[in-house]
Design an enzyme around this catalytic site. Sequence first.
Site, PDB file in Angstrom:
ATOM      1  N   GLU A  37       0.870  -1.163   0.000  1.00 32.28           N
ATOM      2  CA  GLU A  37       0.000   0.000   0.000  1.00 32.28           C
ATOM      3  C   GLU A  37       0.916   1.226   0.000  1.00 32.28           C
ATOM      4  OE1 GLU A  37      -2.743   0.405   3.279  1.00 32.28           O
ATOM      5  OE2 GLU A  37      -3.574   2.243   2.412  1.00 32.28           O
ATOM      6  N   ARG A 262       5.594 -12.982   9.404  1.00 33.40           N
ATOM      7  CA  ARG A 262       6.229 -11.707   9.103  1.00 33.40           C
ATOM      8  C   ARG A 262       7.571 -11.616   9.826  1.00 33.40           C
ATOM      9  NH1 ARG A 262       2.521  -7.873   9.215  1.00 33.40           N
ATOM     10  NH2 ARG A 262       3.929  -6.135   9.510  1.00 33.40           N
ATOM     11  N   LYS A 272       4.816   0.593   9.192  1.00 35.44           N
ATOM     12  CA  LYS A 272       4.841   1.871   8.482  1.00 35.44           C
ATOM     13  C   LYS A 272       4.189   2.968   9.309  1.00 35.44           C
ATOM     14  CE  LYS A 272       3.293   0.072   4.647  1.00 35.44           C
ATOM     15  NZ  LYS A 272       2.595  -0.092   3.374  1.00 35.44           N
TER      16      LYS A 272
HETATM   17  P1  ATP Z   1       2.923  -2.238   7.810  1.00 33.20           P
HETATM   18  O1  ATP Z   1       2.127  -2.859   8.909  1.00 33.20           O
HETATM   19  O2  ATP Z   1       4.348  -2.013   8.141  1.00 33.20           O
HETATM   20  O3  ATP Z   1       2.263  -1.045   7.222  1.00 33.20           O
HETATM   21  P2  ATP Z   1       1.744  -3.748   5.811  1.00 33.20           P
HETATM   22  O4  ATP Z   1       1.634  -5.214   5.817  1.00 33.20           O
HETATM   23  O5  ATP Z   1       0.520  -2.974   6.127  1.00 33.20           O
HETATM   24  O6  ATP Z   1       2.946  -3.340   6.693  1.00 33.20           O
HETATM   25  P3  ATP Z   1       1.747  -3.483   3.014  1.00 33.20           P
HETATM   26  O7  ATP Z   1       2.161  -2.333   2.184  1.00 33.20           O
HETATM   27  O8  ATP Z   1       0.313  -3.822   3.055  1.00 33.20           O
HETATM   28  O9  ATP Z   1       2.272  -3.192   4.471  1.00 33.20           O
HETATM   29  O10 ATP Z   1       2.626  -4.759   2.705  1.00 33.20           O
HETATM   30  C1  ATP Z   1       3.013  -5.197   1.434  1.00 33.20           C
HETATM   31  C2  ATP Z   1       3.464  -6.621   1.558  1.00 33.20           C
HETATM   32  O11 ATP Z   1       4.571  -6.731   2.443  1.00 33.20           O
HETATM   33  C3  ATP Z   1       2.366  -7.498   2.107  1.00 33.20           C
HETATM   34  O12 ATP Z   1       2.268  -8.646   1.315  1.00 33.20           O
HETATM   35  C4  ATP Z   1       2.811  -7.798   3.507  1.00 33.20           C
HETATM   36  O13 ATP Z   1       2.363  -9.066   3.899  1.00 33.20           O
HETATM   37  C5  ATP Z   1       4.336  -7.735   3.396  1.00 33.20           C
HETATM   38  N1  ATP Z   1       4.945  -7.367   4.675  1.00 33.20           N
HETATM   39  C6  ATP Z   1       4.712  -6.253   5.406  1.00 33.20           C
HETATM   40  N2  ATP Z   1       5.405  -6.277   6.554  1.00 33.20           N
HETATM   41  C7  ATP Z   1       6.107  -7.428   6.568  1.00 33.20           C
HETATM   42  C8  ATP Z   1       7.014  -8.047   7.486  1.00 33.20           C
HETATM   43  N3  ATP Z   1       7.348  -7.480   8.649  1.00 33.20           N
HETATM   44  N4  ATP Z   1       7.540  -9.249   7.153  1.00 33.20           N
HETATM   45  C9  ATP Z   1       7.227  -9.825   5.988  1.00 33.20           C
HETATM   46  N5  ATP Z   1       6.383  -9.313   5.084  1.00 33.20           N
HETATM   47  C10 ATP Z   1       5.814  -8.130   5.352  1.00 33.20           C
HETATM   48 MG    MG Z   2      -1.201  -2.597   5.209  1.00 33.62          MG
END
Ligand code: ATP
Ligand code: MG
Length: 553
Positions: A37, A262, A272
């Site tokens: 995102e 994760r 983020k």
């Molecule tokens: P955050 O909580 O940091 O905002 P998010 O999962 O909301 O992370 P996205 O932009 O939705 O962020 O994530 C893009 C991809 O990265 C998704 O497929 C998510 O599963 C993966 N991802 C995000 N954080 C991690 C992590 N700590 N370890 C492995 N994969 C991750």
């Molecule tokens: Mg997200």
Amino acid sequence: METKSVTSTPSNFIKNIVIEDLKTGKVSQVVTRFPPEPNGYLHIGHAKSICLNFELADEFKGLTNLRFDDTNPVKEDTEYVESIKADVAWLGFQWDGLFFASDYFEEMYKRALVLIRKGLAYVDDQTADQIREARGTLTQPGTNSPHRDRSVEENVSLFERMRAGEFKDGERVLRAKIDMSSPNINFRDPILYRVVHAHHHNTGDTWCIYPMYAFAHPIEDAIEGVTHSICTLEFEDQRPFYDWVIRECEMPNVPRQYEFARLNITNTVMSKRKLKQLVDEKAVDGWDDPRMPTISGLRRRGFTPEAIRNFAREIGVARSNSTVDAKMLDHFIREDLKLKALRTMGVLNPLKVVITNYPEDQVEMLEAENNSENPEMGNRQIPFSREIYIEQDDFMENPPNKYFRLFPGNEVRLKHAYFIKCNDFVKDENGKVVELHCTYDVETKSGSGFTGRKVKGTIHWVDAKSAVPAEFRLYEPLILDDSEDENATFLENLNPNSLQIVQGFVEDNMKQAKPLDKFQFFRHGYFNVDPKHTTSEQLVFNLIVSLKSSFEV
Ligand code: ATP
Ligand code: MG
């Protein structure tokens, strides 16, 4: 079906599924996607997902899309889109398709109408609070909305009016009509669309209704022909609904969702939302602050794509959550730079040394190896003359036992040069030692094979006349302990010593150093030329990692 790997990555459960799917012919070509995102910069956790998706497809001659999951207009921005593209490319991956979920809004709208016409979706007038209250709990079933049994015609009409902008934010939602007493709460009539009157970074003001992630994501995957949709474990409970959307929306392709753990790292904020808080509250110098676990922060700190990719491989892909020691990331950057980085001398907190028996106007060039573990990197010449700088820490007026560096009457080796002996020192009015007077022994020149006597300490130095002033930025973890996970007040837990700025000197050949060049400063560690603060007048080095390591893989 050919299922042999092109390049071999370590085995993991998702790779085994892919191998099986190719073998049985369930899929003919692997298609994965990385779906961030664009609401912030990517962090090292994302790097794990990027490596997994791209390397898995690469290995089996498949495809990987970079898809911006931009269904929430309020938080998204093109600045983030651009940074994400730059970071994925820098990590060394080339996407096949570049897509925006928002490009599929029309298709998603049509699929929502398919559900309405099948009696599987309805417009609800309840407020967000009412909907939440009626959802029930893990132990109690939910209750049906009073609007649940609207006719198909009425639902179509209301949904069209939602799109036309006739309702205010929160006034109406479109919900799936599944089962308010399902043991899986995600099946209790989840929201599919909501009204949001906001400008979208890609679609502008075209839309005032936006699909929810859980509805949009499976459709995005299906439109792109994704075969293996890999996400983190929090989405496991969403999988039945993911499959429901694919089936009931009658998507022609059937992607499958797989979940992995994760990445969490000790003393590291990995969200983020929290990283944005650090940026917004100016606790750091932007998203690319070298203390940030963002890809751009790691790049500015001096990490290399290779180190990050090797780290991602080593931590592997599993289905149980765990926390990786931050030392492991350090280990991989040391490994990567060990044979690549020029080993040079940098003096932090300098102390002038006058070599009283060295001829006043003489300058000699000394031979120094560029990397003692990699002879292919050759040698360089470094100037030596009557005045040099050493570090303040390398002299003590009254040393404790086992202090082998300089003190009155003691002799040490100057790296690449001579033995020097301290005879005298000068103090300023505050009693601080500001200059040493030493003598050198011409017989002891480095490389001369001198065996006459031994000294216990070897210290580094730079020639005073030719030395280049430099700033060194030394880092410690941004947060003090690991309580950040459930801790909303992590901002109060910041390490006050996370950045320390020290002045000093480097060898004169460092004048040529360019932003992002990496060096090993003898006895200190690996440093990166900071691309933000370095100017033609001022060299600034970021400490990437010290030489010491207590971590072994
Ligand atoms: P955050 O909580 O940091 O905002 P998010 O999962 O909301 O992370 P996205 O932009 O939705 O962020 O994530 C893009 C991809 O990265 C998704 O497929 C998510 O599963 C993966 N991802 C995000 N954080 C991690 C992590 N700590 N370890 C492995 N994969 C991750
Ligand atoms: Mg997200």
